[in-house]
Design a protein around this motif. Sequence first.
Motif, PDB file in Angstrom:
ATOM      1  N   ALA A   6       0.836  -1.208   0.000  1.00 19.29           N
ATOM      2  CA  ALA A   6       0.000   0.000   0.000  1.00 19.29           C
ATOM      3  C   ALA A   6       0.867   1.253   0.000  1.00 19.29           C
ATOM      4  CB  ALA A   6      -0.939  -0.001   1.206  1.00 19.29           C
ATOM      5  N   ALA A   7       1.986   1.194   0.729  1.00 18.96           N
ATOM      6  CA  ALA A   7       2.869   2.353   0.817  1.00 18.96           C
ATOM      7  C   ALA A   7       3.515   2.668  -0.526  1.00 18.96           C
ATOM      8  CB  ALA A   7       3.941   2.121   1.874  1.00 18.96           C
ATOM      9  N   LEU A   8       3.691   1.636  -1.377  1.00 19.65           N
ATOM     10  CA  LEU A   8       4.306   1.845  -2.682  1.00 19.65           C
ATOM     11  C   LEU A   8       3.338   2.411  -3.714  1.00 19.65           C
ATOM     12  CD1 LEU A   8       6.453  -1.406  -2.950  1.00 19.65           C
ATOM     13  CD2 LEU A   8       7.260   0.917  -2.481  1.00 19.65           C
ATOM     14  N   ARG A   9       2.050   2.292  -3.463  1.00 23.36           N
ATOM     15  CA  ARG A   9       1.066   2.786  -4.419  1.00 23.36           C
ATOM     16  C   ARG A   9       0.984   4.308  -4.319  1.00 23.36           C
ATOM     17  NH1 ARG A   9      -3.895  -1.230  -4.989  1.00 23.36           N
ATOM     18  NH2 ARG A   9      -3.346  -1.085  -7.158  1.00 23.36           N
ATOM     19  N   PRO A  10       0.702   4.985  -5.423  1.00 21.20           N
ATOM     20  CA  PRO A  10       0.657   6.454  -5.382  1.00 21.20           C
ATOM     21  C   PRO A  10      -0.473   6.959  -4.507  1.00 21.20           C
ATOM     22  CG  PRO A  10      -0.085   5.613  -7.516  1.00 21.20           C
ATOM     23  CD  PRO A  10       0.412   4.440  -6.730  1.00 21.20           C
ATOM     24  N   ARG A  11      -0.185   8.080  -3.818  1.00 21.77           N
ATOM     25  CA  ARG A  11      -1.201   8.708  -2.967  1.00 21.77           C
ATOM     26  C   ARG A  11      -2.137   9.557  -3.823  1.00 21.77           C
ATOM     27  NH1 ARG A  11      -1.253   9.298   2.194  1.00 21.77           N
ATOM     28  NH2 ARG A  11      -1.897  11.450   2.060  1.00 21.77           N
ATOM     29  N   VAL A  12      -3.341   9.700  -3.340  1.00 24.66           N
ATOM     30  CA  VAL A  12      -4.302  10.574  -4.006  1.00 24.66           C
ATOM     31  C   VAL A  12      -4.048  11.981  -3.484  1.00 24.66           C
ATOM     32  CG1 VAL A  12      -6.726  11.089  -4.333  1.00 24.66           C
ATOM     33  CG2 VAL A  12      -5.986   8.719  -4.121  1.00 24.66           C
ATOM     34  N   GLU A  13      -3.692  12.897  -4.368  1.00 22.74           N
ATOM     35  CA  GLU A  13      -3.436  14.264  -3.916  1.00 22.74           C
ATOM     36  C   GLU A  13      -3.647  15.242  -5.063  1.00 22.74           C
ATOM     37  OE1 GLU A  13       1.397  13.660  -4.101  1.00 22.74           O
ATOM     38  OE2 GLU A  13       0.436  13.696  -2.155  1.00 22.74           O
ATOM     39  N   GLY A  14      -3.539  16.516  -4.743  1.00 24.06           N
ATOM     40  CA  GLY A  14      -3.647  17.564  -5.753  1.00 24.06           C
ATOM     41  C   GLY A  14      -4.996  17.611  -6.439  1.00 24.06           C
ATOM     42  N   ASP A  15      -4.971  17.840  -7.769  1.00 27.65           N
ATOM     43  CA  ASP A  15      -6.202  17.980  -8.544  1.00 27.65           C
ATOM     44  C   ASP A  15      -7.055  16.715  -8.477  1.00 27.65           C
ATOM     45  OD1 ASP A  15      -5.472  20.526  -9.266  1.00 27.65           O
ATOM     46  OD2 ASP A  15      -4.737  19.967 -11.252  1.00 27.65           O
ATOM     47  N   ARG A  16      -6.400  15.557  -8.497  1.00 28.87           N
ATOM     48  CA  ARG A  16      -7.165  14.300  -8.453  1.00 28.87           C
ATOM     49  C   ARG A  16      -7.913  14.168  -7.142  1.00 28.87           C
ATOM     50  NH1 ARG A  16     -10.635  11.506 -10.569  1.00 28.87           N
ATOM     51  NH2 ARG A  16     -10.467   9.250 -10.465  1.00 28.87           N
ATOM     52  N   GLU A  17      -7.268  14.562  -6.060  1.00 29.23           N
ATOM     53  CA  GLU A  17      -7.942  14.528  -4.762  1.00 29.23           C
ATOM     54  C   GLU A  17      -9.180  15.429  -4.792  1.00 29.23           C
ATOM     55  OE1 GLU A  17      -6.600  14.645  -0.209  1.00 29.23           O
ATOM     56  OE2 GLU A  17      -6.113  16.493  -1.288  1.00 29.23           O
ATOM     57  N   GLN A  18      -9.039  16.649  -5.338  1.00 33.41           N
ATOM     58  CA  GLN A  18     -10.171  17.572  -5.383  1.00 33.41           C
ATOM     59  C   GLN A  18     -11.280  17.043  -6.282  1.00 33.41           C
ATOM     60  OE1 GLN A  18     -10.392  20.364  -3.306  1.00 33.41           O
ATOM     61  NE2 GLN A  18     -12.524  20.064  -3.931  1.00 33.41           N
ATOM     62  N   GLU A  19     -10.930  16.362  -7.364  1.00 27.15           N
ATOM     63  CA  GLU A  19     -11.954  15.763  -8.225  1.00 27.15           C
ATOM     64  C   GLU A  19     -12.781  14.741  -7.447  1.00 27.15           C
ATOM     65  OE1 GLU A  19      -9.860  14.078 -11.522  1.00 27.15           O
ATOM     66  OE2 GLU A  19      -9.299  16.039 -12.352  1.00 27.15           O
ATOM     67  N   ILE A  20     -12.116  13.941  -6.633  1.00 27.48           N
ATOM     68  CA  ILE A  20     -12.825  12.933  -5.827  1.00 27.48           C
ATOM     69  C   ILE A  20     -13.682  13.608  -4.771  1.00 27.48           C
ATOM     70  CG2 ILE A  20     -12.526  11.031  -4.192  1.00 27.48           C
ATOM     71  CD1 ILE A  20      -9.978  10.267  -5.863  1.00 27.48           C
ATOM     72  N   LEU A  21     -13.151  14.647  -4.136  1.00 25.75           N
ATOM     73  CA  LEU A  21     -13.935  15.378  -3.127  1.00 25.75           C
ATOM     74  C   LEU A  21     -15.160  16.039  -3.759  1.00 25.75           C
ATOM     75  CD1 LEU A  21     -11.038  17.002  -1.064  1.00 25.75           C
ATOM     76  CD2 LEU A  21     -12.422  15.009  -0.442  1.00 25.75           C
ATOM     77  N   ASP A  22     -14.980  16.605  -4.942  1.00 28.06           N
ATOM     78  CA  ASP A  22     -16.111  17.212  -5.653  1.00 28.06           C
ATOM     79  C   ASP A  22     -17.154  16.161  -5.998  1.00 28.06           C
ATOM     80  OD1 ASP A  22     -14.857  19.678  -5.500  1.00 28.06           O
ATOM     81  OD2 ASP A  22     -14.126  19.645  -7.574  1.00 28.06           O
ATOM     82  N   ALA A  23     -16.698  14.989  -6.406  1.00 30.39           N
ATOM     83  CA  ALA A  23     -17.625  13.898  -6.721  1.00 30.39           C
ATOM     84  C   ALA A  23     -18.397  13.484  -5.473  1.00 30.39           C
ATOM     85  CB  ALA A  23     -16.868  12.703  -7.302  1.00 30.39           C
ATOM     86  N   ALA A  24     -17.705  13.434  -4.342  1.00 32.60           N
ATOM     87  CA  ALA A  24     -18.376  13.075  -3.084  1.00 32.60           C
ATOM     88  C   ALA A  24     -19.468  14.083  -2.741  1.00 32.60           C
ATOM     89  CB  ALA A  24     -17.350  12.988  -1.952  1.00 32.60           C
ATOM     90  N   LEU A  25     -19.191  15.367  -2.949  1.00 39.76           N
ATOM     91  CA  LEU A  25     -20.191  16.399  -2.654  1.00 39.76           C
ATOM     92  C   LEU A  25     -21.362  16.336  -3.627  1.00 39.76           C
ATOM     93  CD1 LEU A  25     -17.969  19.440  -1.641  1.00 39.76           C
ATOM     94  CD2 LEU A  25     -19.117  17.776  -0.166  1.00 39.76           C
ATOM     95  N   GLU A  26     -21.086  15.993  -4.881  1.00 39.45           N
ATOM     96  CA  GLU A  26     -22.178  15.828  -5.850  1.00 39.45           C
ATOM     97  C   GLU A  26     -23.105  14.699  -5.412  1.00 39.45           C
ATOM     98  OE1 GLU A  26     -20.507  15.208  -9.731  1.00 39.45           O
ATOM     99  OE2 GLU A  26     -19.440  17.130  -9.707  1.00 39.45           O
ATOM    100  N   VAL A  27     -22.519  13.567  -5.047  1.00 43.70           N
ATOM    101  CA  VAL A  27     -23.330  12.425  -4.599  1.00 43.70           C
ATOM    102  C   VAL A  27     -24.068  12.790  -3.311  1.00 43.70           C
ATOM    103  CG1 VAL A  27     -23.275  10.018  -3.817  1.00 43.70           C
ATOM    104  CG2 VAL A  27     -21.824  10.741  -5.739  1.00 43.70           C
ATOM    105  N   LEU A  28     -23.394  13.475  -2.403  1.00 47.82           N
ATOM    106  CA  LEU A  28     -24.024  13.909  -1.157  1.00 47.82           C
ATOM    107  C   LEU A  28     -25.255  14.757  -1.453  1.00 47.82           C
ATOM    108  CD1 LEU A  28     -23.890  14.256   1.988  1.00 47.82           C
ATOM    109  CD2 LEU A  28     -22.565  16.335   1.537  1.00 47.82           C
ATOM    110  N   GLY A  29     -25.122  15.709  -2.374  1.00 46.02           N
ATOM    111  CA  GLY A  29     -26.241  16.577  -2.724  1.00 46.02           C
ATOM    112  C   GLY A  29     -27.404  15.826  -3.352  1.00 46.02           C
ATOM    113  N   GLU A  30     -27.110  14.753  -4.055  1.00 42.74           N
ATOM    114  CA  GLU A  30     -28.163  13.984  -4.727  1.00 42.74           C
ATOM    115  C   GLU A  30     -28.879  13.001  -3.815  1.00 42.74           C
ATOM    116  OE1 GLU A  30     -26.220  12.143  -8.060  1.00 42.74           O
ATOM    117  OE2 GLU A  30     -25.676  14.077  -8.940  1.00 42.74           O
TER     118      GLU A  30
END
Length: 197
Positions: A6-30
């Motif tokens: 798990a430590a060798l796998r890339p971390r989710v960060e930057g723009d990709r992290e924000q895309e996932i957070l935005d997706a979470a808020l979209e689903v939350l709103g729906e």
Amino acid sequence: MTPAEAALRPRVEGDREQEILDAALEVLGEVGYDRLTMDAVAQRAKASKATLYRRWNSKATLVVDGLASQKTTPAVPDTGDLRSDLLEAFCGMGGLTDHDSMATFGAVMTALSTDPEFAHEFRTRVLLPKSQLSRTVFQRAHDRGEIRADLDLDLIAPALAGIVLHRLFVMGEQPGPSLIERVIDQIILPAVRPTQA
């Protein structure tokens, strides 16, 4: 997968992290918090569920990170006048008249009483900064001598939001600047003014 893998796998960060957070808020709103799933967020974000779990260990941390990423807490106004400060703080983007902020709050209401992990994170990372803004506005008015010296600031600071949220979620009245002004002029200011000798 082992912790070393798990430590060798890339971390989710930057723009990709924000895309996932935005997706979470979209689903939350729906669907609201109760029906939000990591699977649904992963699908919306076009990511694997494993990707989400590498960064967030629960939907509570994912949703609160999403809410915190929106930076909807307005700056603390300092006009030199309590009424003006309250209007500036509670009207507009991130305030009580911001439809998106209120819709998000509505989407997480039940979770505040049913999910202790979420409630703790939400109160600490989302509500606390907003309540500190309100308390700062009243503290400044207190320091200027604009309100009674014996006033319990911790009691009065959340009163405006409490009244408006009651009217929204219990009475079904959408808050607008007119409602905020009426609450300030008819309830808050009369309650905090120094008593006349």
